[in-house]
Scaffold this motif. Structure first.
Motif, short mmCIF file in Angstrom:
data_model
loop_
_atom_site.label_atom_id
_atom_site.label_comp_id
_atom_site.label_asym_id
_atom_site.label_seq_id
_atom_site.Cartn_x
_atom_site.Cartn_y
_atom_site.Cartn_z
N VAL A 1 -11.74 -96.91 86.97
CA VAL A 1 -11.73 -95.58 87.56
C VAL A 1 -10.83 -94.62 86.77
N PHE B 1 -11.13 -93.45 83.85
CA PHE B 1 -11.92 -92.42 83.16
C PHE B 1 -12.10 -91.20 84.06
N TYR B 2 -12.40 -91.44 85.32
CA TYR B 2 -12.61 -90.33 86.24
C TYR B 2 -11.30 -89.60 86.55
N ALA C 1 -10.80 -87.35 83.65
CA ALA C 1 -11.78 -86.27 83.69
C ALA C 1 -11.41 -85.22 84.73
N ILE C 2 -10.95 -85.66 85.90
CA ILE C 2 -10.54 -84.71 86.93
C ILE C 2 -9.32 -83.93 86.46
N CYS D 1 -17.27 -93.16 78.33
CA CYS D 1 -17.05 -93.56 79.71
C CYS D 1 -16.31 -94.88 79.84
#
Length: 124
Positions: free
Chosen positions: A64, A66-67, A70-71, A50
């Motif tokens: 942000v 990382f997200y 991931a998306i 993360c």
């Protein structure tokens, strides 16, 4: 009429599945504790994927990116999940199915190009 014995094989299957899953979860943990392999240290407890420490204040600011990655992964994973049934049914859907998938892939390609241009895929 309702016969509970008809559901007996399903219940046996569920109990066996539950027992095997519990065995796969708790047996390795118990064996590691008994054999002395369980030795947590700062390296094992550090952040892994993360990018921010896991055992700090939950309201601390974090990156942000990382997200975003991931998306993006989920998006392209879904693309792969759509491509397999589309390829199998292309004989039945014909040109309409081919055109619809090309539009879908075009939209995803535009999104990937936008992410790439904006630097969302650059990791420092």
């Amino acid at each position: 009429m309702f016969d509970p014995l008809e559901y007996l094989p399903i219940l046996i299957f569920l109990f066996i599945a539950l027992g095997i899953s519990v065995l796969f979860v708790f047996l390795p943990m118990g064996v590691s504790r008994l054999t002395g392999v369980h030795q947590p240290n700062t390296e094992k407890n550090s952040e892994y994927e993360c990018g921010f420490p896991a055992f700090e204040d939950p309201r601390s600011p974090f990156d942000v990116r990382f997200y975003l990655v991931a998306i993006s992964f989920i998006l392209f994973d879904l693309e792969a999940a759509f491509l397999f049934p589309w390829a199998v049914s292309l004989e039945y859907t014909g040109w309409a199915g081919w055109t619809a998938m090309m539009v879908f892939l075009g939209i995803l390609a535009i999104g990937l190009a936008y992410e790439w241009k904006m630097g969302a895929l650059n990791w420092e």
